[in-house]
Design an enzyme around this catalytic site. Sequence first.
Site, short mmCIF file in Angstrom:
data_model
loop_
_atom_site.label_atom_id
_atom_site.label_comp_id
_atom_site.label_asym_id
_atom_site.label_seq_id
_atom_site.Cartn_x
_atom_site.Cartn_y
_atom_site.Cartn_z
N HIS A 376 0.79 -1.23 0.00
CA HIS A 376 0.00 0.00 0.00
C HIS A 376 0.82 1.27 0.00
CE1 HIS A 376 -4.16 -1.45 0.48
NE2 HIS A 376 -3.57 -2.51 1.02
N LYS A 567 -8.63 14.00 4.43
CA LYS A 567 -7.80 12.80 4.41
C LYS A 567 -6.89 12.89 5.63
CE LYS A 567 -6.32 14.03 0.24
NZ LYS A 567 -6.30 12.81 -0.56
N ARG A 568 -6.17 11.81 5.96
CA ARG A 568 -5.24 11.91 7.07
C ARG A 568 -4.27 13.07 6.85
NH1 ARG A 568 -5.37 7.83 11.11
NH2 ARG A 568 -3.59 8.99 11.89
N LYS A 573 0.86 14.34 1.80
CA LYS A 573 -0.45 14.72 1.22
C LYS A 573 -0.56 16.23 1.03
CE LYS A 573 -2.97 10.70 3.13
NZ LYS A 573 -3.78 10.14 2.01
N THR A 675 -8.30 6.95 -2.47
CA THR A 675 -9.66 6.50 -2.78
C THR A 675 -10.65 7.63 -2.52
OG1 THR A 675 -9.81 5.56 -0.56
CG2 THR A 675 -9.30 4.04 -2.36
N LYS A 679 -14.32 8.85 -4.51
CA LYS A 679 -15.62 9.19 -3.92
C LYS A 679 -16.07 10.56 -4.40
CE LYS A 679 -13.93 6.92 0.23
NZ LYS A 679 -13.24 7.22 1.50
C1 LIG Z 1 -11.95 7.38 1.79
C2 LIG Z 1 -11.47 7.69 3.13
C3 LIG Z 1 -10.10 7.86 3.38
C4 LIG Z 1 -9.05 7.79 2.28
O1 LIG Z 1 -8.89 9.07 1.74
P1 LIG Z 1 -7.63 9.47 0.82
O2 LIG Z 1 -7.99 10.82 0.31
O3 LIG Z 1 -7.58 8.46 -0.27
O4 LIG Z 1 -6.44 9.47 1.68
C5 LIG Z 1 -9.70 8.14 4.65
N1 LIG Z 1 -10.58 8.27 5.66
C6 LIG Z 1 -11.91 8.13 5.46
C7 LIG Z 1 -12.83 8.30 6.60
C8 LIG Z 1 -12.40 7.83 4.20
O5 LIG Z 1 -13.72 7.68 4.01
#
Ligand SMILES: *Cc1c(COP(=O)(O)O)cnc(C)c1O
Length: 834
Positions: A376, A567-568, A573, A675, A679
């Site tokens: 990952h 995101k985290r 990032k 991911t 979304k």
């Molecule tokens: C989809 C999702 C992530 C992943 O987000 P990235 O932008 O791909 O890092 C992290 N936390 C939650 C709660 C999510 O729904």
Amino acid sequence: MQQDRSNILTVHPELTDLPPLAMEGPALDEDFLRYFNRTLGRDRQHCTNHYLYEALAYAVRDRLMERWKATRAAYEKRNARRTCYLSLEFLMGRALGNAMLNLDITDAIRELLHRYGIALEELAEAEHDAGLGNGGLGRLAACFLDSCATLQLPVLGYGLRYEYGMFRQEIVDGRQVEEPDHWLRDGHVWELERPEYTQRIHFGGRTEFYRDQDGQQRVRWVDTHDVLAVPYDVPVPGYRNDTVNSLRLWSASSTDEFDLDDFNAGDYDRAVESKYDAEHITMVLYPNDASENGKELRLRQQYFLASASLKDVLRRHLRLNGTDFEQLAERNCFQLNDTHPSIAVAELMRLLVDEQRLDWDRAWSIVTRSMAYTNHTLLPEALERWPVYLFEKLLPRLLEIIYEINARFLDEVGRRWPGDAVRLQRMSLIEEGDTPMVRMAWLAIVGSFSVNGVAGLHSRLLTEGLFRDFYELWPEKFNNKTNGVTQRRWLAMCNPQLNRLITERIGDGWVTDLAQLRQLEAMAEDADFQRRWREVKQFNKQRLATLVRDETGVVFDPEALFDIQVKRIHEYKRQLLNCLHVIHLYARIKRGDTTDWTPRCVLIGGKAAPGYAMAKLIIRLINNVARVVNGDPDVGDRLRVVFLPNYRVSSMELICPGADLSEQISTAGKEASGTGNMKFMMNGAITIGTYDGANIEILDEVGDDNFFRFGLSAEEVAATRADYRPQAIIDSDPDLQQVMELLQDERFSPGEPGLFAPLIRALTSPDDPWLTLADFRSYADAQAQAAAAYRDPARWTRMSIINSARSGRFSTDRTMQEYNRDIWKLEATPPEAL
Ligand SMILES: *Cc1c(COP(=O)(O)O)cnc(C)c1O
């Protein structure tokens, strides 16, 4: 052991053969009332959303239960080949809305509650998120399970039932404060304890040789401290297909005898202590995303999951196939979600060689035909290595097995590259040094028949860099499986308005075949369809604005451009880059450079690992910048900024439908896939992004006209590092110069001069690994293009429709079909008739 009474069923099948429950009408109502009043025993003092939610959840769970049994019966009857998805994280979120959608009873339930004057949404919000994961990796596991159930694939999730999930984030004076997430406190409707499948897990002790009955010399692991693993099953419903798969979560519990020995010896404290120690194993999720932890308890968790799950599979195998161990590889595949569960490679060897007494080569052939590994991340700080001394102390038998695997593996390398000592050293499962370490990724690769990355670029970079030696040895093992998300949760459920509009135009086939969204493209220019599309987006923006106001007190105007990064929080990032752009917009407003201005609401959210000082400082900066911008009368409606606290699955369900612009701005080559980007795209947001991870594949689908691309490519990043001079970049860009000056003066850190000095130092260092300033200019330009595009509603709406219409590839249904075609080779198996 409980007495088996199944003989009764031959005479009285009616004991378990119940007629299926009605999915609407009085039966549903009666169940709801019975659960509230009788099973839960509540009355008017307890008439809260929580208890009403619980009663409703039980009524829905009953409808899952019969399908769950029918699914299990079908898999068992066919002795179906299965995949066990081993993951230390499953970020499931809430279950009720998803179960209702998949059972197709949302309308019936809404109607039922309406008769009592209750809004379904109010009850649904009483459910606590199951936050058993950090971020993308854990959410991916949850989306995979959803798609496998919908595709009717026999896939079983194995994870840990942490008492405390991902911490709840509060923001106090601009700082992150972590609060424990005791998510099981009010009970958990969506699990079923299965004490009959409890497993005993060993730790510590020592190994010794002995001769078995046949005079064979064997090894046994003795004087161990044992812990019990008790499984709790969570139902995973497929979409309107009667399949309900399982997620099996292990909870640690002390062995009774272990307590009793000490207790009888008069050492009561020690007896209690050992119980306490045992139950610590699944007490808490480690809150580190994309960085290793190195704590002994974490290794215990990893082994606990691997051992309990493999023993569970072996138990079932012995029941169904006896000692025909060829069938073990024929009928089971283990997918390792990152290296976290990779100790499973050695544990399966131990179970087969020590406990089932297979010879080494036969056991190794079974292991290497059943294990598959997903990587990952390329970040070096995330690569798991465990000190040999820790293994020696905690898992002495597993260390011996790893040494044996390594010896045989290095023989193979030596035969392929005779005399290449440096290569041997690089590829050894044991890293030499003052503290020798076990390299878990190498163990996973050596033990697996498949190794995959999670997006095209990421998989390529793995074979060219980190895993190059292994790729040269075994090119056939390596493959790509681009991530996805489930459109059931991330479109059909979280965006009911868009669901309705799309379904009205193209039917509902897209819910299980996302590629059908392509049909929307023909309507991208249609003025009436555009108007409807905008109405839906405005509705969702209003809903999000309400959340923002309730959580932060800041008012977002739904007419403005909603610019979102959730995101985290991590340096790679680059939330900092976003923040620099916000400061740049603020500077423009202050100097009156506001002709043709696009009003913008910037939302940033995400959790920082509690020990990650830099990430926490970034949160403070965002909050301080927000306070200045939102409080400056010169800014007016032109710009709003918030840091939204406690980003989690249920908040993303409100955020992604309301986004206009999706920030995916990692340093190229660093984000394995992402991911969140998918979304947002599905819900009609347009990406501003670097050429990284799955952004590349999103751009491939939508083209340059429907994506705001900026920044260096992964190759350019690598080339720039050698001679990176951030100060020269600042000197040549007046906008950036002004941003850096604002950062330095005390405006954003009143009373705390130098607060952000570490951030400034990192940004201006020639060694900045994230090259943030290198991308500032092209980022600001791309942002200006996005702002201009937003001022043309017809153009923006067309882009939005096209993004949604071309998101078909990013369904986990597609991802799972690829895993199944190339790795798992399972047969779709519908449940027995109800
Ligand atoms: C989809 C999702 C992530 C992943 O987000 P990235 O932008 O791909 O890092 C992290 N936390 C939650 C709660 C999510 O729904």
